[in-house]
Design a protein around this motif. Structure first.
Motif, PDB file in Angstrom:
ATOM      1  N   ARG A   1       0.843  -1.206   0.000  1.00 46.52           N
ATOM      2  CA  ARG A   1       0.000   0.000   0.000  1.00 46.52           C
ATOM      3  C   ARG A   1       0.871   1.246   0.000  1.00 46.52           C
ATOM      4  NH1 ARG A   1      -4.170   2.960   0.058  1.00 46.52           N
ATOM      5  NH2 ARG A   1      -4.785   4.327   1.748  1.00 46.52           N
ATOM      6  N   ALA A   2       2.000   1.214   0.702  1.00 47.59           N
ATOM      7  CA  ALA A   2       2.907   2.369   0.711  1.00 47.59           C
ATOM      8  C   ALA A   2       3.428   2.639  -0.707  1.00 47.59           C
ATOM      9  CB  ALA A   2       4.068   2.126   1.677  1.00 47.59           C
ATOM     10  N   SER A   3       3.722   1.583  -1.469  1.00 49.11           N
ATOM     11  CA  SER A   3       4.146   1.757  -2.864  1.00 49.11           C
ATOM     12  C   SER A   3       3.037   2.386  -3.695  1.00 49.11           C
ATOM     13  CB  SER A   3       4.515   0.417  -3.496  1.00 49.11           C
ATOM     14  OG  SER A   3       5.799   0.023  -3.146  1.00 49.11           O
ATOM     15  N   ALA A   4       1.811   1.936  -3.471  1.00 48.79           N
ATOM     16  CA  ALA A   4       0.672   2.500  -4.202  1.00 48.79           C
ATOM     17  C   ALA A   4       0.535   3.990  -3.897  1.00 48.79           C
ATOM     18  CB  ALA A   4      -0.613   1.757  -3.843  1.00 48.79           C
TER      19      ALA A   4
ATOM     20  N   VAL B   1       3.172   5.849  -5.852  1.00 47.86           N
ATOM     21  CA  VAL B   1       2.788   5.974  -7.258  1.00 47.86           C
ATOM     22  C   VAL B   1       1.791   7.119  -7.414  1.00 47.86           C
ATOM     23  CG1 VAL B   1       1.575   4.831  -9.170  1.00 47.86           C
ATOM     24  CG2 VAL B   1       3.274   3.562  -7.846  1.00 47.86           C
ATOM     25  N   ALA B   2       0.802   7.168  -6.532  1.00 45.11           N
ATOM     26  CA  ALA B   2      -0.231   8.208  -6.613  1.00 45.11           C
ATOM     27  C   ALA B   2       0.365   9.599  -6.424  1.00 45.11           C
ATOM     28  CB  ALA B   2      -1.324   7.946  -5.572  1.00 45.11           C
ATOM     29  N   VAL B   3       1.247   9.748  -5.448  1.00 41.41           N
ATOM     30  CA  VAL B   3       1.863  11.050  -5.193  1.00 41.41           C
ATOM     31  C   VAL B   3       2.760  11.457  -6.357  1.00 41.41           C
ATOM     32  CG1 VAL B   3       3.487  12.282  -3.687  1.00 41.41           C
ATOM     33  CG2 VAL B   3       1.649  10.918  -2.684  1.00 41.41           C
ATOM     34  N   ALA B   4       3.536  10.507  -6.887  1.00 37.53           N
ATOM     35  CA  ALA B   4       4.401  10.816  -8.028  1.00 37.53           C
ATOM     36  C   ALA B   4       3.558  11.263  -9.222  1.00 37.53           C
ATOM     37  CB  ALA B   4       5.249   9.606  -8.400  1.00 37.53           C
ATOM     38  N   ARG B   5       2.465  10.573  -9.472  1.00 34.80           N
ATOM     39  CA  ARG B   5       1.584  10.955 -10.584  1.00 34.80           C
ATOM     40  C   ARG B   5       0.985  12.339 -10.366  1.00 34.80           C
ATOM     41  NH1 ARG B   5      -1.452   5.093 -11.009  1.00 34.80           N
ATOM     42  NH2 ARG B   5       0.079   4.097 -12.411  1.00 34.80           N
ATOM     43  N   ASP B   6       0.631  12.630  -9.115  1.00 29.64           N
ATOM     44  CA  ASP B   6       0.014  13.916  -8.801  1.00 29.64           C
ATOM     45  C   ASP B   6       0.993  15.071  -9.011  1.00 29.64           C
ATOM     46  OD1 ASP B   6      -2.043  15.656  -7.890  1.00 29.64           O
ATOM     47  OD2 ASP B   6      -1.208  15.608  -5.866  1.00 29.64           O
ATOM     48  N   TYR B   7       2.251  14.878  -8.609  1.00 30.46           N
ATOM     49  CA  TYR B   7       3.255  15.938  -8.701  1.00 30.46           C
ATOM     50  C   TYR B   7       3.999  15.963 -10.036  1.00 30.46           C
ATOM     51  CZ  TYR B   7       2.659  16.672  -3.699  1.00 30.46           C
ATOM     52  OH  TYR B   7       2.145  16.942  -2.468  1.00 30.46           O
TER      53      TYR B   7
ATOM     54  N   ALA C   1      10.027  10.214   0.063  1.00 25.57           N
ATOM     55  CA  ALA C   1       9.539   9.075   0.838  1.00 25.57           C
ATOM     56  C   ALA C   1       8.067   9.299   1.155  1.00 25.57           C
ATOM     57  CB  ALA C   1      10.347   8.915   2.124  1.00 25.57           C
ATOM     58  N   VAL C   2       7.222   8.367   0.727  1.00 27.75           N
ATOM     59  CA  VAL C   2       5.781   8.492   0.907  1.00 27.75           C
ATOM     60  C   VAL C   2       5.318   7.410   1.871  1.00 27.75           C
ATOM     61  CG1 VAL C   2       3.547   8.505  -0.247  1.00 27.75           C
ATOM     62  CG2 VAL C   2       5.560   9.389  -1.437  1.00 27.75           C
ATOM     63  N   HIS C   3       4.700   7.839   2.961  1.00 24.05           N
ATOM     64  CA  HIS C   3       4.183   6.899   3.960  1.00 24.05           C
ATOM     65  C   HIS C   3       2.836   6.354   3.512  1.00 24.05           C
ATOM     66  CE1 HIS C   3       7.221   7.985   6.941  1.00 24.05           C
ATOM     67  NE2 HIS C   3       7.103   9.198   6.451  1.00 24.05           N
ATOM     68  N   ASP C   4       2.452   5.247   4.095  1.00 25.32           N
ATOM     69  CA  ASP C   4       1.139   4.660   3.863  1.00 25.32           C
ATOM     70  C   ASP C   4       0.136   5.501   4.651  1.00 25.32           C
ATOM     71  OD1 ASP C   4      -1.124   3.149   3.640  1.00 25.32           O
ATOM     72  OD2 ASP C   4      -0.290   1.354   4.553  1.00 25.32           O
ATOM     73  N   VAL C   5      -0.343   6.566   4.017  1.00 18.72           N
ATOM     74  CA  VAL C   5      -1.251   7.506   4.671  1.00 18.72           C
ATOM     75  C   VAL C   5      -2.540   7.624   3.856  1.00 18.72           C
ATOM     76  CG1 VAL C   5       0.607   8.857   5.714  1.00 18.72           C
ATOM     77  CG2 VAL C   5      -0.220   9.470   3.454  1.00 18.72           C
ATOM     78  N   ASP C   6      -3.545   8.210   4.479  1.00 21.03           N
ATOM     79  CA  ASP C   6      -4.768   8.499   3.740  1.00 21.03           C
ATOM     80  C   ASP C   6      -4.486   9.645   2.792  1.00 21.03           C
ATOM     81  OD1 ASP C   6      -6.301   6.549   4.985  1.00 21.03           O
ATOM     82  OD2 ASP C   6      -6.856   7.885   6.636  1.00 21.03           O
TER      83      ASP C   6
ATOM     84  N   PRO D   1      -8.617  13.253  -1.814  1.00 21.04           N
ATOM     85  CA  PRO D   1      -9.368  12.699  -2.954  1.00 21.04           C
ATOM     86  C   PRO D   1      -8.665  12.887  -4.298  1.00 21.04           C
ATOM     87  CG  PRO D   1     -10.842  13.882  -1.493  1.00 21.04           C
ATOM     88  CD  PRO D   1      -9.449  14.126  -0.986  1.00 21.04           C
ATOM     89  N   GLU D   2      -7.997  14.017  -4.495  1.00 16.78           N
ATOM     90  CA  GLU D   2      -7.303  14.255  -5.762  1.00 16.78           C
ATOM     91  C   GLU D   2      -6.179  13.242  -5.965  1.00 16.78           C
ATOM     92  OE1 GLU D   2      -4.519  17.717  -7.593  1.00 16.78           O
ATOM     93  OE2 GLU D   2      -6.437  18.374  -6.756  1.00 16.78           O
ATOM     94  N   GLN D   3      -5.435  12.956  -4.893  1.00 16.74           N
ATOM     95  CA  GLN D   3      -4.344  11.992  -5.008  1.00 16.74           C
ATOM     96  C   GLN D   3      -4.872  10.562  -5.106  1.00 16.74           C
ATOM     97  OE1 GLN D   3      -1.941  13.227  -1.653  1.00 16.74           O
ATOM     98  NE2 GLN D   3      -0.438  14.118  -3.042  1.00 16.74           N
ATOM     99  N   ARG D   4      -5.969  10.248  -4.422  1.00 15.29           N
ATOM    100  CA  ARG D   4      -6.549   8.893  -4.513  1.00 15.29           C
ATOM    101  C   ARG D   4      -6.918   8.543  -5.953  1.00 15.29           C
ATOM    102  NH1 ARG D   4      -9.137   9.789   0.538  1.00 15.29           N
ATOM    103  NH2 ARG D   4     -11.024  10.475  -0.500  1.00 15.29           N
ATOM    104  N   ALA D   5      -7.252   9.542  -6.731  1.00 16.54           N
ATOM    105  CA  ALA D   5      -7.584   9.312  -8.137  1.00 16.54           C
ATOM    106  C   ALA D   5      -6.387   8.791  -8.925  1.00 16.54           C
ATOM    107  CB  ALA D   5      -8.105  10.606  -8.777  1.00 16.54           C
ATOM    108  N   HIS D   6      -5.172   8.978  -8.378  1.00 12.55           N
ATOM    109  CA  HIS D   6      -3.954   8.551  -9.054  1.00 12.55           C
ATOM    110  C   HIS D   6      -3.457   7.181  -8.586  1.00 12.55           C
ATOM    111  CE1 HIS D   6      -3.390  12.368 -11.074  1.00 12.55           C
ATOM    112  NE2 HIS D   6      -3.596  12.998  -9.930  1.00 12.55           N
ATOM    113  N   LEU D   7      -4.178   6.545  -7.649  1.00 12.32           N
ATOM    114  CA  LEU D   7      -3.764   5.219  -7.176  1.00 12.32           C
ATOM    115  C   LEU D   7      -3.813   4.215  -8.328  1.00 12.32           C
ATOM    116  CD1 LEU D   7      -5.557   4.958  -3.725  1.00 12.32           C
ATOM    117  CD2 LEU D   7      -3.092   4.854  -4.103  1.00 12.32           C
ATOM    118  N   PRO D   8      -2.911   3.243  -8.315  1.00 16.98           N
ATOM    119  CA  PRO D   8      -2.982   2.185  -9.339  1.00 16.98           C
ATOM    120  C   PRO D   8      -4.317   1.475  -9.253  1.00 16.98           C
ATOM    121  CG  PRO D   8      -0.926   2.048  -8.108  1.00 16.98           C
ATOM    122  CD  PRO D   8      -1.787   3.057  -7.411  1.00 16.98           C
TER     123      PRO D   8
END
Length: 155
Positions: free
Chosen positions: A13-16, A19-25, A137-142, A145-152
């Motif tokens: 989940r931390a990897s996911a 990925v979402a944060v990298a896609r967002d930024y 470094a991205v922690h397994d955090v909530d 909504p904008e970033q959740r859209a980028h989850l795999p």
């Protein structure tokens, strides 16, 4: 400016989240590359093949690579690159980032502490100390909504 972002993926989940944060930024014209590193000792001790015959080691490795590649492709978006490496994860990530000329490494961390950290170490911690690129470094955090859209999608 960020043109190449390397995102090591261990399918956690931390990897996911990474990925979402990298896609967002990530700028629209940048390249995101998802990298999974297979550990050779895991291949050698595959529980489904307790006694791997050296004659079949190449086949076992190929099957593990294909399985990991399929999972990685399920995480990737159409324009993202996927790569499999075999070796020590932190070192392979660092080498790949150098060879590919990544501008940044974005990766998940599970924030191990105590005995778990001592026994297993942390690829993220090693890369923060040794990589030539900045490491996000991205922690397994909530995620918002904008970033959740980028989850795999495969998560």
């Amino acid at each position: 400016m960020l043109r190449r972002i390397l995102v090591p993926v261990d399918f956690s989940r931390a990897s996911a989240c990474a990925v979402a944060v990298a896609r967002d930024y990530c700028p629209a014209d940048a390249t995101v590359r998802l990298l999974h590193v297979l550990n050779p000792s895991q291949l050698a001790s595959d529980t489904s093949n307790p006694r791997i015959n050296p004659m079949h080691a190449k086949e076992v490795r190929h099957a593990a690579e294909e399985e990991a590649l399929a999972k990685l492709r399920a995480w990737a978006r159409e324009h993202e690159e996927v790569v499999i490496e075999i070796g020590n994860a932190p070192q392979k990530i660092s080498e790949h980032a150098d060879t590919w000329q990544a501008d940044m490494i974005a990766m998940g961390t599970r924030s191990r502490t105590g005995l778990s950290q001592f026994m297993h170490g942390s690829a993220t911690e090693w890369l923060v100390r040794h990589a030539r690129q900045p490491v996000l470094a991205v922690h397994d955090v909530d995620l918002d909504p904008e970033q959740r859209a980028h989850l795999p999608e495969a998560v």
